[in-house]
Design an enzyme around this catalytic site. Structure first.
Site, PDB file in Angstrom:
ATOM      1  CG  ASP A  42      33.627  40.588  57.405  1.00  0.00           C
ATOM      2  OD1 ASP A  42      34.109  39.546  57.858  1.00  0.00           O
ATOM      3  OD2 ASP A  42      33.754  41.706  57.963  1.00  0.00           O
ATOM      4  CG  ASP A  47      33.651  39.712  63.670  1.00  0.00           C
ATOM      5  OD1 ASP A  47      32.554  39.510  64.212  1.00  0.00           O
ATOM      6  OD2 ASP A  47      34.614  38.941  63.766  1.00  0.00           O
TER       7      ASP A  47
END
Length: 237
Positions: A18, A20
């Protein structure tokens, strides 16, 4: 469970991160919203999505409807806000690449904001799977590039998009052991048959209860991941 997860991490031939609050220390869409003067309203929807309180597509549509950025505003934001990488991520990605492990960035954010992150980490842009802002009226000649929605065909434009993306990667490239590393509920979704074989929750930026409780292995630093990768023998080409 952590021991089993570490064993799977040690033999992963592909790793999906991922972006963020995992690869980067901030939530890109929230920072962009702040640039537009709309941070609080957008951040509230981000928190709902990451905590699993609403579907991702609901939160995405709501945030973008609040923001409605122009192309010119996006370019101005990117120029003023280079990626802020999490401590240790550059070393971790380099260590994985040195062992010929495929590295991907799988994000509910936007390609225009994730591509600079990939560039900093020497990850091919083709290995980025994210949403894409769409604009109409090409900037110039008085136009600013009006917001025209987002690419709804992207895996990550909807709930369940991350596991669907991982399944696609496994089917296309025949990976034997695929690991997912992330901080949010949408990342946790990736742990299912045919998608991620192991899910490593990352809490170095945000600790979310649902992720802490349900990760195969939860870490607050990339150091233990780097140590295991460094001890791996080099993969055969």
């Amino acid at each position: 469970m952590a021991a089993e997860a570490k064993a799977l991490w040690a033999k992963a031939d592909a790793v999906c991160f991922d972006v963020d609050s995992t690869v980067c220390v901030d939530e890109g869409i929230d920072e962009f919203a702040a640039h537009l003067g709309k941070k609080e309203a957008v951040a509230a929807w981000t928190a709902k999505a990451m905590g699993g309180g609403v579907t991702f597509e609901e939160a995405l549509a709501a945030r973008l409807d609040i923001m409605r950025p122009t192309y010119s505003e996006l370019q101005e934001f990117l120029a003023k806000n280079p990626p802020k990488l999490s401590p240790g991520i550059k070393e971790l990605v380099s260590a994985l690449q040195a062992k010929n492990v495929a590295v991907y960035l799988i994000s509910g954010g936007f390609t225009q904001m994730v591509h600079p992150v990939a560039d900093l980490l020497s990850i091919p842009r083709a290995n980025v799977h994210a949403n894409t802002f769409l604009f109409k009226n090409v900037p110039g000649k008085g136009n600013v590039g009006d917001y025209d929605g987002f690419d709804t065909k992207a895996f990550t434009s909807r709930s369940g998009g991350k596991p669907a993306c991982l399944k696609h990667l496994k089917e296309q490239y025949k990976y034997k052991t695929l690991a997912m590393v992330g901080d949010g509920a949408t990342d946790l979704e990736a742990k299912q048959p045919g998608a991620a074989d192991v899910f490593i929750g990352y809490g170095g930026v945000q600790k979310r209860d649902v992720v802490v409780k349900n990760s195969d292995w939860f870490v607050t630093s990339f150091a233990p991941l780097i140590d295991i990768v460094a001890a791996r023998p080099a993969a055969k080409l």
